[in-house]
Scaffold this active site. Structure first.
Site, mmCIF file in Angstrom:
data_model
loop_
_atom_site.group_PDB
_atom_site.id
_atom_site.type_symbol
_atom_site.label_atom_id
_atom_site.label_comp_id
_atom_site.label_asym_id
_atom_site.label_seq_id
_atom_site.Cartn_x
_atom_site.Cartn_y
_atom_site.Cartn_z
ATOM 1 C CG ASP A 63 -0.113 -0.047 2.533
ATOM 2 O OD1 ASP A 63 0.899 -0.784 2.585
ATOM 3 O OD2 ASP A 63 -0.481 0.650 3.492
ATOM 4 C CE LYS A 175 -0.427 0.986 6.554
ATOM 5 N NZ LYS A 175 0.826 0.721 5.848
ATOM 6 C CD GLU A 215 1.501 0.295 10.443
ATOM 7 O OE1 GLU A 215 0.624 0.316 9.557
ATOM 8 O OE2 GLU A 215 2.710 0.236 10.188
ATOM 9 C CD GLU A 217 6.785 1.997 11.376
ATOM 10 O OE1 GLU A 217 5.923 2.113 10.480
ATOM 11 O OE2 GLU A 217 7.988 1.806 11.147
ATOM 12 C CE LYS A 257 1.948 -3.132 8.915
ATOM 13 N NZ LYS A 257 1.719 -3.378 7.509
ATOM 14 N N GLY A 301 12.076 -1.836 8.545
ATOM 15 C CA GLY A 301 13.468 -1.586 8.167
ATOM 16 C C GLY A 301 14.390 -2.734 8.558
ATOM 17 C CB SER A 326 1.061 -6.825 8.251
ATOM 18 O OG SER A 326 0.558 -5.891 7.319
ATOM 19 N NE ARG A 329 10.292 -0.465 5.054
ATOM 20 C CZ ARG A 329 10.596 0.348 6.063
ATOM 21 N NH1 ARG A 329 11.755 0.981 6.061
ATOM 22 N NH2 ARG A 329 9.767 0.547 7.060
ATOM 23 C CE1 TYR A 388 4.075 1.913 3.506
ATOM 24 C CE2 TYR A 388 6.233 1.417 4.383
ATOM 25 C CZ TYR A 388 5.113 1.035 3.679
ATOM 26 O OH TYR A 388 5.059 -0.207 3.158
HETATM 27 P P1 13P Z 1 7.253 -2.340 6.458
HETATM 28 O O1 13P Z 1 7.052 -3.808 6.684
HETATM 29 O O2 13P Z 1 8.098 -2.015 5.277
HETATM 30 O O3 13P Z 1 7.665 -1.627 7.707
HETATM 31 O O4 13P Z 1 5.859 -1.738 6.077
HETATM 32 C C1 13P Z 1 4.734 -2.172 6.679
HETATM 33 C C2 13P Z 1 3.705 -1.136 6.585
HETATM 34 O O5 13P Z 1 2.649 -1.368 6.055
HETATM 35 C C3 13P Z 1 3.981 0.162 7.179
HETATM 36 O O6 13P Z 1 2.806 0.814 7.360
#
Ligand code: 13P
Length: 388
Positions: A63, A175, A215, A217, A257, A301, A326, A329, A388
């Site tokens: 995405d 997401k 998510e 992060e 996530k 990463g 999920s 990269r 991102y």
């Molecule tokens: P990565 O696995 O590359 O961190 O990306 C996952 C993702 O969807 C980030 O929002």
């Protein structure tokens, strides 16, 4: 005795006072009402979440926004055109047998409405592969005024009608990615904003039939140790669940996530997969109710192999939730490089994607042995201040 009675009664409020000071009393209706969630989509949400969280399967995150996809294409010398994005995404969704390892694919809006290079709807191709289509619904990160150079995630305006349209188009999950930066604090304001935004989004997505992937992060950036990641993660997840409860989010119909709990990318002390698993599972046990069906980690990463090894280490004993992946990269990197934009490399690139998908499927089952991995798959993909 008499004085004890006197003491007791003098401290007890009269019944009328007690009623006045107890807002939850049934004798005095509250100004706010409670919602018991029984939405039109309740059963479907639970079923969707369980299907995505099915044994040996995880999510392919594909995405990337057009800007991010442009960076990926630039890395193999391609221009960021719609045709190139279409060609690449066609390669991904048509990889033969992908649905054996992948239960859901997160799409960017362009892909949700796009056809493959041979004219089939991407969504139909995914469904034909037994893969549920999902959709990134946030509108990206912008600076958070009043914070320590942190960000907040946009996209709540108009979200309900967008979710309804995405459902019509075939999406069944969504997401939203908020980020928290450890080196920048994180400030209490940034954590609260991230948690509140995720909770509002989750409630809106559920109301419109989409299982929300939640998510927050926690970025890899920084030289902090694993303990600090653990501490920040605990705080962030506590707030996320607090606000999700306030927003009547149904936990059986969400997916999470999270970032794995690791040292910062610039920390000299590295952690083994067993240490990452120990800290991450401790975090999950302390913060995540067992009613949540699936924990689908981001790769953030880490190298392709690192992400697989860490996931495998977390699945060495049974967990109350489906613990899976999920990745963007960590599933796509070798595949993209192998393709290099050349039609004659499509098959080899799809094979590379399937190698990673299978490895992570095995890791979900705790059966990955890590043999025969390429040097490329072991290369880290951390980029400082990655957006991102
Ligand atoms: P990565 O696995 O590359 O961190 O990306 C996952 C993702 O969807 C980030 O929002």
């Amino acid at each position: 005795m008499a004085s004890a009675t006197l003491l007791k009664s003098s401290f007890l409020p009269k019944k009328s006072e007690w009623l006045n000071t107890r807002p939850l009393s049934s004798a005095q209706p509250m100004a706010v009402s409670f919602t018991v969630r029984a939405g039109a989509y309740t059963d479907e949400l639970v079923k969707t979440a369980k299907t995505i969280a099915s044994p040996g399967r995880g999510i392919l995150a594909m995405d990337e926004s057009n800007a991010t996809c442009g960076k990926r294409l630039a890395s193999i010398g391609l221009e960021n055109t719609e045709a190139n994005r279409q060609a690449y995404r066609t390669l991904l969704v048509t990889a033969p047998g992908l649905g054996q390892y992948i239960s859901g694919a997160i799409l960017f809006e362009e892909t949700l409405y796009q056809s493959t290079t041979d004219g089939k709807k991407m969504v139909d191709v995914l469904v034909g592969q037994n893969i549920m289509p999902g959709i990134k619904v946030d509108k990206g990160l912008v600076p958070l005024a009043g914070s320590n150079d942190e960000s907040w995630c946009q996209g709540l305006d108009g979200l309900a009608s967008r979710c309804a349209a995405y459902y019509q188009q075939g999406a069944r999950f969504a997401k939203w990615r908020a980020v928290v930066s450890i080196p920048n604090g994180p400030s209490a304001l940034a954590v609260k904003e991230a948690a509140w935004g995720l909770a509002r989004y989750a409630a809106i997505a559920q109301d419109n039939g989409l299982v929300p992937i939640v998510e927050p992060e926690i970025l890899l950036d920084g030289d902090h140790g694993i303990e600090r990641s653990f501490e920040v993660s605990q705080k962030v997840w506590a707030e996320v669940f607090f606000y999700m409860a306030e927003n009547n989010v149904m936990y059986e119909g969400i997916l999470l996530k999270p970032s794995m709990v690791t040292p910062g990318a610039e920390c000299k002390e590295r952690a083994t997969p067993e240490q990452v698993a120990e800290y991450t599972l401790k975090l999950l046990h302390r913060r995540i109710p067992p009613s949540v069906p699936g924990i689908m980690f981001l790769s953030g990463g880490q190298s392709e192999v690192e992400a697989t090894l860490n996931l495998n280490a977390m699945n060495q004993s049974p967990n109350p939730w489906h613990v899976s992946f999920s990745y963007a990269r960590a599933l796509q990197n070798t595949c993209l490089k192998t393709w290099g934009g050349r039609p004659e490399n499509v098959k080899a690139a799809q094979d590379a994607l399937l190698v990673r998908a299978k490895a992570n499927s095995l890791a979900q089952l705790g059966k990955y042995i890590g043999e025969g991995e390429s040097a490329e798959a072991k290369e880290g993909m951390y980029v400082k201040n990655y957006s991102y």
